[in-house]
Design a protein around this motif. Sequence first.
Motif, PDB file in Angstrom:
ATOM      1  N   LEU B  51      -6.175 -17.091   6.628  1.00 34.13           N
ATOM      2  CA  LEU B  51      -5.268 -17.795   7.541  1.00 34.13           C
ATOM      3  C   LEU B  51      -4.168 -16.855   8.034  1.00 34.13           C
ATOM      4  CD1 LEU B  51      -4.914 -21.154   5.571  1.00 34.13           C
ATOM      5  CD2 LEU B  51      -5.860 -20.925   7.892  1.00 34.13           C
ATOM      6  N   MET B  52      -3.655 -16.031   7.113  1.00 37.74           N
ATOM      7  CA  MET B  52      -2.588 -15.111   7.479  1.00 37.74           C
ATOM      8  C   MET B  52      -3.049 -14.158   8.578  1.00 37.74           C
ATOM      9  SD  MET B  52      -0.493 -12.410   5.079  1.00 37.74           S
ATOM     10  CE  MET B  52       0.099 -13.637   3.891  1.00 37.74           C
ATOM     11  N   GLU B  53      -4.223 -13.585   8.382  1.00 35.70           N
ATOM     12  CA  GLU B  53      -4.714 -12.626   9.366  1.00 35.70           C
ATOM     13  C   GLU B  53      -5.028 -13.305  10.705  1.00 35.70           C
ATOM     14  OE1 GLU B  53      -8.563 -10.805   8.848  1.00 35.70           O
ATOM     15  OE2 GLU B  53      -7.765  -8.880   9.543  1.00 35.70           O
ATOM     16  N   ALA B  54      -5.606 -14.506  10.635  1.00 39.52           N
ATOM     17  CA  ALA B  54      -5.965 -15.201  11.873  1.00 39.52           C
ATOM     18  C   ALA B  54      -4.708 -15.576  12.661  1.00 39.52           C
ATOM     19  CB  ALA B  54      -6.795 -16.434  11.555  1.00 39.52           C
ATOM     20  N   SER B  55      -3.654 -15.973  11.943  1.00 33.28           N
ATOM     21  CA  SER B  55      -2.384 -16.276  12.603  1.00 33.28           C
ATOM     22  C   SER B  55      -1.820 -15.004  13.243  1.00 33.28           C
ATOM     23  CB  SER B  55      -1.399 -16.841  11.570  1.00 33.28           C
ATOM     24  OG  SER B  55      -0.094 -16.895  12.080  1.00 33.28           O
ATOM     25  N   TYR B  56      -1.874 -13.941  12.486  1.00 32.78           N
ATOM     26  CA  TYR B  56      -1.416 -12.622  12.939  1.00 32.78           C
ATOM     27  C   TYR B  56      -2.164 -12.190  14.206  1.00 32.78           C
ATOM     28  CZ  TYR B  56      -1.122  -7.461  12.248  1.00 32.78           C
ATOM     29  OH  TYR B  56      -0.945  -6.123  12.384  1.00 32.78           O
ATOM     30  N   GLN B  57      -3.467 -12.434  14.216  1.00 39.52           N
ATOM     31  CA  GLN B  57      -4.274 -12.047  15.379  1.00 39.52           C
ATOM     32  C   GLN B  57      -3.938 -12.894  16.601  1.00 39.52           C
ATOM     33  OE1 GLN B  57      -8.102 -12.399  13.442  1.00 39.52           O
ATOM     34  NE2 GLN B  57      -8.236 -10.180  13.070  1.00 39.52           N
ATOM     35  N   MET B  58      -3.646 -14.186  16.342  1.00 40.17           N
ATOM     36  CA  MET B  58      -3.291 -15.062  17.465  1.00 40.17           C
ATOM     37  C   MET B  58      -2.027 -14.551  18.164  1.00 40.17           C
ATOM     38  SD  MET B  58      -2.820 -19.186  17.569  1.00 40.17           S
ATOM     39  CE  MET B  58      -1.210 -19.407  16.836  1.00 40.17           C
ATOM     40  N   PHE B  59      -1.119 -13.953  17.365  1.00 41.68           N
ATOM     41  CA  PHE B  59       0.129 -13.426  17.950  1.00 41.68           C
ATOM     42  C   PHE B  59       0.022 -11.925  18.260  1.00 41.68           C
ATOM     43  CE2 PHE B  59       1.615 -17.275  15.731  1.00 41.68           C
ATOM     44  CZ  PHE B  59       2.330 -17.867  16.763  1.00 41.68           C
ATOM     45  N   PRO B  64       1.536  -2.688  10.394  1.00 46.20           N
ATOM     46  CA  PRO B  64       0.690  -2.117   9.345  1.00 46.20           C
ATOM     47  C   PRO B  64       0.820  -2.815   7.990  1.00 46.20           C
ATOM     48  CG  PRO B  64       2.593  -0.715   9.742  1.00 46.20           C
ATOM     49  CD  PRO B  64       2.623  -1.784  10.788  1.00 46.20           C
ATOM     50  N   ALA B  65       1.810  -3.682   7.821  1.00 48.33           N
ATOM     51  CA  ALA B  65       2.026  -4.304   6.504  1.00 48.33           C
ATOM     52  C   ALA B  65       1.186  -5.561   6.301  1.00 48.33           C
ATOM     53  CB  ALA B  65       3.505  -4.620   6.304  1.00 48.33           C
ATOM     54  N   ILE B  66       0.368  -5.919   7.273  1.00 45.64           N
ATOM     55  CA  ILE B  66      -0.394  -7.161   7.132  1.00 45.64           C
ATOM     56  C   ILE B  66      -1.318  -7.139   5.909  1.00 45.64           C
ATOM     57  CG2 ILE B  66      -2.164  -6.404   8.815  1.00 45.64           C
ATOM     58  CD1 ILE B  66      -1.039 -10.062   8.330  1.00 45.64           C
ATOM     59  N   ASP B  67      -1.992  -6.020   5.676  1.00 48.88           N
ATOM     60  CA  ASP B  67      -2.891  -5.938   4.522  1.00 48.88           C
ATOM     61  C   ASP B  67      -2.129  -6.110   3.211  1.00 48.88           C
ATOM     62  OD1 ASP B  67      -4.856  -5.450   6.381  1.00 48.88           O
ATOM     63  OD2 ASP B  67      -5.655  -3.679   5.378  1.00 48.88           O
ATOM     64  N   ASP B  68      -0.953  -5.517   3.140  1.00 48.75           N
ATOM     65  CA  ASP B  68      -0.135  -5.631   1.929  1.00 48.75           C
ATOM     66  C   ASP B  68       0.179  -7.093   1.624  1.00 48.75           C
ATOM     67  OD1 ASP B  68       0.525  -3.190   3.638  1.00 48.75           O
ATOM     68  OD2 ASP B  68       1.325  -2.530   1.707  1.00 48.75           O
ATOM     69  N   PHE B  69       0.536  -7.827   2.667  1.00 42.81           N
ATOM     70  CA  PHE B  69       0.893  -9.234   2.455  1.00 42.81           C
ATOM     71  C   PHE B  69      -0.334 -10.096   2.188  1.00 42.81           C
ATOM     72  CE2 PHE B  69       5.061  -7.949   3.841  1.00 42.81           C
ATOM     73  CZ  PHE B  69       5.898  -8.837   3.182  1.00 42.81           C
ATOM     74  N   MET B  70      -1.460  -9.742   2.792  1.00 38.26           N
ATOM     75  CA  MET B  70      -2.698 -10.475   2.483  1.00 38.26           C
ATOM     76  C   MET B  70      -3.039 -10.299   0.999  1.00 38.26           C
ATOM     77  SD  MET B  70      -4.803  -9.501   5.957  1.00 38.26           S
ATOM     78  CE  MET B  70      -6.423 -10.032   5.404  1.00 38.26           C
ATOM     79  N   ALA B  71      -2.879  -9.082   0.520  1.00 41.44           N
ATOM     80  CA  ALA B  71      -3.131  -8.821  -0.907  1.00 41.44           C
ATOM     81  C   ALA B  71      -2.112  -9.558  -1.772  1.00 41.44           C
ATOM     82  CB  ALA B  71      -3.079  -7.316  -1.179  1.00 41.44           C
ATOM     83  N   ALA B 128       5.480  -1.890   0.586  1.00 42.05           N
ATOM     84  CA  ALA B 128       5.344  -2.033   2.041  1.00 42.05           C
ATOM     85  C   ALA B 128       6.692  -1.835   2.730  1.00 42.05           C
ATOM     86  CB  ALA B 128       4.773  -3.407   2.389  1.00 42.05           C
ATOM     87  N   LEU B 129       7.733  -2.386   2.132  1.00 40.63           N
ATOM     88  CA  LEU B 129       9.087  -2.221   2.682  1.00 40.63           C
ATOM     89  C   LEU B 129       9.515  -0.755   2.640  1.00 40.63           C
ATOM     90  CD1 LEU B 129      11.511  -5.041   1.465  1.00 40.63           C
ATOM     91  CD2 LEU B 129      11.435  -4.008   3.735  1.00 40.63           C
ATOM     92  N   THR B 130       9.186  -0.095   1.545  1.00 39.89           N
ATOM     93  CA  THR B 130       9.558   1.307   1.383  1.00 39.89           C
ATOM     94  C   THR B 130       8.836   2.176   2.416  1.00 39.89           C
ATOM     95  OG1 THR B 130       9.885   0.909  -0.972  1.00 39.89           O
ATOM     96  CG2 THR B 130       9.663   3.202  -0.298  1.00 39.89           C
ATOM     97  N   ARG B 131       7.566   1.859   2.650  1.00 42.08           N
ATOM     98  CA  ARG B 131       6.768   2.621   3.617  1.00 42.08           C
ATOM     99  C   ARG B 131       7.236   2.399   5.054  1.00 42.08           C
ATOM    100  NH1 ARG B 131       2.045   0.325   2.252  1.00 42.08           N
ATOM    101  NH2 ARG B 131       1.812  -0.370   4.396  1.00 42.08           N
ATOM    102  N   ASN B 132       7.786   1.224   5.297  1.00 40.98           N
ATOM    103  CA  ASN B 132       8.177   0.858   6.665  1.00 40.98           C
ATOM    104  C   ASN B 132       9.670   0.584   6.746  1.00 40.98           C
ATOM    105  OD1 ASN B 132       5.347   0.353   8.049  1.00 40.98           O
ATOM    106  ND2 ASN B 132       5.271  -0.608   6.031  1.00 40.98           N
TER     107      ASN B 132
END
Lengths: 297, 297
Positions: B51-59, B64-71, B128-132
């Motif tokens: 759901l997270m990725e599909a919402s992300y794709q809709m917008f 780059p942090a999407i994978d981190d949050f999906m995990a 993810a925050l540290t990287r970005n």
Amino acid sequence: MEIRQEIKRRAADIEARIAPFLPQEKGFQQTVLDAMEYSVFAGGKRLRPMLMEASYQMFDGTNPAIDDFMAAIEMIHTYSLIHDDLPAMDNDEYRRGKKTTHAVYGEAMAILAGDALLNYAFETVAAALTRNEGDWRIVRAFSVLAQKAGIYGMIGGQVVDVESEKTGQTIDRNRLDFIYRLKTGALIEASLMIGAILAGADEVSVARMQEAGAKLGLAFQIQDDILDVTGSFEKLGKPIGSDAENEKATYVTFEGLEQAKKDVERLSGEAIKILDEFEGEHTFLHDLFFYLINRDH
Amino acid sequence: MEIRQEIKRRAADIEARIAPFLPQEKGFQQTVLDAMEYSVFAGGKRLRPMLMEASYQMFDGTNPAIDDFMAAIEMIHTYSLIHDDLPAMDNDEYRRGKKTTHAVYGEAMAILAGDALLNYAFETVAAALTRNEGDWRIVRAFSVLAQKAGIYGMIGGQVVDVESEKTGQTIDRNRLDFIYRLKTGALIEASLMIGAILAGADEVSVARMQEAGAKLGLAFQIQDDILDVTGSFEKLGKPIGSDAENEKATYVTFEGLEQAKKDVERLSGEAIKILDEFEGEHTFLHDLFFYLINRDH
């Protein structure tokens, strides 16, 4: 003794300052809120926030997020005690002379109160970050807190400790060192590091504080083993001799009581030496380190 | 059915992408690392990251942090299942046709593996925050994740659910709604919100996605109750009729099977209507919502 009064004064001050960080809004989940509050205010020494603030003061900190992190680390420490005391873990009915969380609220609620406190620690950090947008030091402090609380920190030490007990396998010295370094040491390191980080200390200083924390943490843990042999229920607020009763190998088992006492002194001396390299005012932090090797409870 | 294949494909893709986010470094704490991996890869639907990725794709997200949050959200979901299955809680030996974590690793290790996953989710966010550095969207996503997982989110729902069972008190409709809104709904809301946030959606859109998530989450939970009555062990991978056996009041108890089915359809329709307000490409998200009301497992 002067330092005892100062520790007492600071502990009371810390309690008053962290209280507002606990969840205030009530609802159907009232019981877990009560269990969280009961657990946090069941008479802890507030050692971790105390170390954090003292480190912060040594580096002349003025960052407004210090209180948030003092509250967060105490929440994490508290959750670890709640879960540690559970029937499936150490099965302790008392801690600091008070009933443990599961003894009062039941096992299920104690598990959830622990989960809730761990999660709320990070909610607190998130709120601090949100309030102080763009403050890079808070991100760094968050990172240290999360790592030191996790499987390469406190939980890692707890896992190996529990596993050694459950399997009944004789623990070797390497494992014991691993457990001590992580189970108690990691959050003490985190406290000193986060105080320094929030105050704006450079990376080298933060690394030195980590080292001081590692030595202090180990000394503190060995002192715990010593007290389990030499202490009294009245002073400790928990049954003594529980390690021996549980056939738990401790530092004292490996090194003997006298050597253990010497090692506590040596480690604390080394930790204090690191502190004394810094020019910032740190009389209290110095005295606190010193006090921790002479405590009898 | 096309959507089933797409869901399967995405679930496999998500598993491959979240695997590297699990701790890789080994040590004495090996057992808990195994338990964490076992639990995360015990065949979940990956609904929240999906759901997270599909919402992300809709917008039209490119963060780059999407994978981190999906995990991270899958770690949090997994920890909640581990603790939920514990003997002190639901005492389930099986989930999705596989032994639960405590059934394989013992109770103590299951508690710790749950703690470790919750903590590691936030370690992942911190990394993810540290990287970005300076990416404000990540701070906002962190804040939503922490709140929706906590006592005013998932844990809050779990607390009231557990308490209602343990005390044997008859649950009233208000409590049931509270549980459903939080226990399942909160993380689904978080998934849709975080996808939108990371993609840079505005506050109003994020709020609408929260609303869509609330409706979907409730529909999903009611559907679970329906399946407990009408499903089969083979399809569900767990015993059916367990709610009735445990004398657990569910939505079906209050509303009856037919009304419950109607409500699932109505809520899903309302949720889909919110999605369709957005101009971004969301065929998959639309179909996924629709699929979730017709699933039989």
